[in-house]
Design a protein around this motif. Structure first.
Motif, PDB file in Angstrom:
ATOM      1  N   ALA A 305      38.312 109.223  36.805  1.00 15.79           N
ATOM      2  CA  ALA A 305      37.134 108.994  35.957  1.00 15.79           C
ATOM      3  C   ALA A 305      37.337 109.614  34.574  1.00 15.79           C
ATOM      4  CB  ALA A 305      35.895 109.577  36.630  1.00 15.79           C
ATOM      5  N   ILE A 306      37.819 110.851  34.571  1.00 15.90           N
ATOM      6  CA  ILE A 306      38.051 111.526  33.280  1.00 15.90           C
ATOM      7  C   ILE A 306      39.118 110.793  32.484  1.00 15.90           C
ATOM      8  CG2 ILE A 306      38.920 113.650  32.219  1.00 15.90           C
ATOM      9  CD1 ILE A 306      37.663 115.190  34.557  1.00 15.90           C
ATOM     10  N   THR A 307      40.173 110.357  33.164  1.00 18.69           N
ATOM     11  CA  THR A 307      41.258 109.640  32.481  1.00 18.69           C
ATOM     12  C   THR A 307      40.771 108.333  31.876  1.00 18.69           C
ATOM     13  OG1 THR A 307      42.874 110.602  34.012  1.00 18.69           O
ATOM     14  CG2 THR A 307      43.561 108.661  32.774  1.00 18.69           C
ATOM     15  N   LEU A 308      39.970 107.588  32.636  1.00 16.47           N
ATOM     16  CA  LEU A 308      39.457 106.303  32.135  1.00 16.47           C
ATOM     17  C   LEU A 308      38.538 106.500  30.930  1.00 16.47           C
ATOM     18  CD1 LEU A 308      38.735 104.372  35.452  1.00 16.47           C
ATOM     19  CD2 LEU A 308      40.617 104.022  33.848  1.00 16.47           C
ATOM     20  N   ILE A 309      37.713 107.524  30.976  1.00 19.38           N
ATOM     21  CA  ILE A 309      36.828 107.808  29.842  1.00 19.38           C
ATOM     22  C   ILE A 309      37.642 108.109  28.594  1.00 19.38           C
ATOM     23  CG2 ILE A 309      35.139 109.455  28.939  1.00 19.38           C
ATOM     24  CD1 ILE A 309      34.045 109.682  31.816  1.00 19.38           C
ATOM     25  N   LEU A 310      38.664 108.962  28.759  1.00 25.03           N
ATOM     26  CA  LEU A 310      39.504 109.309  27.614  1.00 25.03           C
ATOM     27  C   LEU A 310      40.259 108.082  27.094  1.00 25.03           C
ATOM     28  CD1 LEU A 310      40.970 112.740  28.826  1.00 25.03           C
ATOM     29  CD2 LEU A 310      39.216 112.365  27.072  1.00 25.03           C
ATOM     30  N   ILE A 311      40.770 107.269  28.024  1.00 23.93           N
ATOM     31  CA  ILE A 311      41.491 106.054  27.603  1.00 23.93           C
ATOM     32  C   ILE A 311      40.561 105.116  26.864  1.00 23.93           C
ATOM     33  CG2 ILE A 311      42.590 103.949  28.490  1.00 23.93           C
ATOM     34  CD1 ILE A 311      43.841 105.679  30.674  1.00 23.93           C
ATOM     35  N   ARG A 312      39.330 104.979  27.380  1.00 24.35           N
ATOM     36  CA  ARG A 312      38.359 104.089  26.724  1.00 24.35           C
ATOM     37  C   ARG A 312      38.071 104.554  25.293  1.00 24.35           C
ATOM     38  NH1 ARG A 312      33.989 100.785  27.928  1.00 24.35           N
ATOM     39  NH2 ARG A 312      33.330  99.935  25.929  1.00 24.35           N
ATOM     40  N   ILE A 313      37.905 105.856  25.129  1.00 22.40           N
ATOM     41  CA  ILE A 313      37.635 106.406  23.790  1.00 22.40           C
ATOM     42  C   ILE A 313      38.819 106.161  22.863  1.00 22.40           C
ATOM     43  CG2 ILE A 313      37.277 108.553  22.513  1.00 22.40           C
ATOM     44  CD1 ILE A 313      35.712 109.593  24.946  1.00 22.40           C
ATOM     45  N   LEU A 314      40.044 106.409  23.376  1.00 28.94           N
ATOM     46  CA  LEU A 314      41.240 106.226  22.550  1.00 28.94           C
ATOM     47  C   LEU A 314      41.436 104.766  22.170  1.00 28.94           C
ATOM     48  CD1 LEU A 314      43.709 108.657  24.392  1.00 28.94           C
ATOM     49  CD2 LEU A 314      42.638 108.990  22.146  1.00 28.94           C
ATOM     50  N   ILE A 315      41.212 103.872  23.154  1.00 32.01           N
ATOM     51  CA  ILE A 315      41.372 102.442  22.853  1.00 32.01           C
ATOM     52  C   ILE A 315      40.335 101.974  21.838  1.00 32.01           C
ATOM     53  CG2 ILE A 315      41.140 100.133  23.847  1.00 32.01           C
ATOM     54  CD1 ILE A 315      42.444 101.181  26.370  1.00 32.01           C
ATOM     55  N   SER A 316      39.104 102.435  22.004  1.00 35.45           N
ATOM     56  CA  SER A 316      38.039 102.045  21.067  1.00 35.45           C
ATOM     57  C   SER A 316      38.363 102.494  19.652  1.00 35.45           C
ATOM     58  CB  SER A 316      36.700 102.640  21.522  1.00 35.45           C
ATOM     59  OG  SER A 316      36.322 102.115  22.778  1.00 35.45           O
ATOM     60  N   ARG A 317      38.853 103.706  19.563  1.00 36.20           N
ATOM     61  CA  ARG A 317      39.223 104.215  18.235  1.00 36.20           C
ATOM     62  C   ARG A 317      40.446 103.484  17.691  1.00 36.20           C
ATOM     63  NH1 ARG A 317      38.425 110.820  18.380  1.00 36.20           N
ATOM     64  NH2 ARG A 317      36.151 110.775  18.676  1.00 36.20           N
ATOM     65  N   GLY A 318      41.376 103.165  18.595  1.00 35.93           N
ATOM     66  CA  GLY A 318      42.569 102.447  18.167  1.00 35.93           C
ATOM     67  C   GLY A 318      42.257 101.038  17.698  1.00 35.93           C
ATOM     68  N   LEU A 319      41.259 100.422  18.297  1.00 34.22           N
ATOM     69  CA  LEU A 319      40.883  99.056  17.904  1.00 34.22           C
ATOM     70  C   LEU A 319      39.988  99.021  16.673  1.00 34.22           C
ATOM     71  CD1 LEU A 319      40.170  97.415  21.373  1.00 34.22           C
ATOM     72  CD2 LEU A 319      42.129  97.033  19.882  1.00 34.22           C
ATOM     73  N   SER A 320      39.435 100.153  16.284  1.00 37.86           N
ATOM     74  CA  SER A 320      38.505 100.176  15.146  1.00 37.86           C
ATOM     75  C   SER A 320      39.132  99.668  13.846  1.00 37.86           C
ATOM     76  CB  SER A 320      37.966 101.596  14.947  1.00 37.86           C
ATOM     77  OG  SER A 320      37.072 101.648  13.869  1.00 37.86           O
ATOM     78  N   PRO A 321      40.370 100.081  13.453  1.00 41.73           N
ATOM     79  CA  PRO A 321      40.987  99.530  12.224  1.00 41.73           C
ATOM     80  C   PRO A 321      41.257  98.042  12.341  1.00 41.73           C
ATOM     81  CG  PRO A 321      42.065 101.569  12.872  1.00 41.73           C
ATOM     82  CD  PRO A 321      41.175 101.171  13.999  1.00 41.73           C
ATOM     83  N   LEU A 322      41.662  97.609  13.557  1.00 45.18           N
ATOM     84  CA  LEU A 322      41.903  96.178  13.742  1.00 45.18           C
ATOM     85  C   LEU A 322      40.621  95.383  13.561  1.00 45.18           C
ATOM     86  CD1 LEU A 322      44.295  96.246  16.845  1.00 45.18           C
ATOM     87  CD2 LEU A 322      44.901  95.924  14.438  1.00 45.18           C
TER      88      LEU A 322
END
Length: 339
Positions: A305-322
């Motif tokens: 659960a903790i890993t998925l939350i962190l991955i979701r946050i990182l992916i969301s931030r990574g997709l923000s410039p795109l």
């Protein structure tokens, strides 16, 4: 703009689920491998503990039995070395042995008359309808020509379950009588088997026929139950389970309630008709192993659960410039197309 935000959300969600699936797969494999290793380790530790308990009880049983045998042997030697001892001196000796060694009774039966002299001063003879020569302990010692120990038996006088130790007495090579002593089996069991008792286990001694010879529960003495019968059958089928040189001798048998028990047995080195067994409810093994499994599952779920939350946050931030670039390109093409 809202649609673009939704698209970005969908993309990040899909990526999170894909990554999460692979993480879950890896975590599941790791958990299973770890569980099997932990299960094996826990089982071995429990088995080693039960083995040590059985060994400790066996040592206590044999030492206790040997001590009682030595006492009667010494008494017999003193009587053989002093064949002309007066009756009063004999009574004193019997009384001293009784009180100093916690025997219930110490006595001598004579070959010529069948008379029995007891440590409390009681004398039984033919006038009272008693003949020591007909007693089981007397016959066994006379026939063996050496110290014998009877199987546990119930006294006809007080209902107690005793062991009889007996040694023949000789004068000039001729049998003159037998000296014997009774020891209470309940006390023997309590003194010896207490070291094998815990919240989840207990020790018991069975004879070759499956009778319960020694047990802290007096109501079970000289009886058979489902567990004792199953133990007797299993040991009869596999002699290796009683081989003291084989240490991996754990086996399972059901009791009267249908509960499976984990059992280890060893023959007494001083009297091989007895099997000294350590008994543990199999649920004890299962519950500890289950606790390991559930704890690993809980830790795995929390970590996932903790890993998925962190991955979701990182992916969301990574997709923000795109998302910003895509928005700019969409505006540019809209301008060209005069939208």
């Amino acid at each position: 703009m809202q649609d673009k935000s939704k698209k970005s959300f969908k993309v990040s969600t899909k990526l999170t689920l894909i990554v999460g699936f692979f993480i879950l797969l890896v975590l599941a494999i790791t958990t299973i491998v770890s569980y099997q290793q932990s299960k094996s380790t826990a089982f071995e530790l429990l088995q080693d503990t039960q083995l040590k308990t059985m060994d400790d009880v066996k040592v206590s049983f044999d030492a206790y039995a040997s001590m009682k045998r030595r006492i009667i042997d010494v008494l017999a030697k003193n009587l053989n070395d002093n064949p002309n001892m007066s009756m009063s001196d004999i009574l004193v000796m019997l009384e001293v042995i009784k009180h100093s060694t916690e025997f219930d009774a110490v006595y001598i039966g004579y070959e010529d008359t069948g008379k029995l002299i007891m440590s409390d001063g009681t004398i039984l003879d033919s006038a009272k309808g008693y003949d020591a020569r007909n007693a089981n302990w007397y016959k066994q010692a006379k026939q063996a020509g050496k110290l014998i120990v009877t199987r546990p038996y119930k006294s006809v006088t007080d209902g107690k379950i005793n062991l009889a130790y007996a040694v023949p007495l000789y004068k000039d090579g001729k049998l003159i009588g037998v000296v014997g002593a009774d020891y209470n089996v309940e006390k023997f069991s309590h003194d010896v088997l207490a070291s094998g008792k815990s919240a989840h286990s207990y020790a018991s001694v069975y004879d070759v026929d499956g009778n319960i010879a020694f047990n802290e529960d007096q109501t079970k003495l000289l009886t058979k139950n489902t567990l004792s019968i199953n133990i007797q059958k299993t040991l009869a089928q596999d002699s290796k389970l009683l081989d003291p040189n084989v240490r991996d001798t754990l086996f399972f048998a059901d009791n009267d309630k249908g509960e499976t028990q984990a059992i280890m047995c060893n023959p007494s080195s001083i009297n091989p008709i007895y099997r000294i067994c350590s008994v543990v409810n199999k649920k004890t093994y299962d519950s500890i192993i289950d606790k390991i499994f559930y704890s690993q599952i809980i830790v795995g779920i929390i970590a996932l659960a903790i890993t998925l939350i962190l991955i979701r946050i990182l992916i969301s931030r990574g997709l923000s410039p795109l998302t910003t670039i895509q928005s700019g390109l969409n505006s540019f093409f809209d301008f060209i197309n005069h939208k």
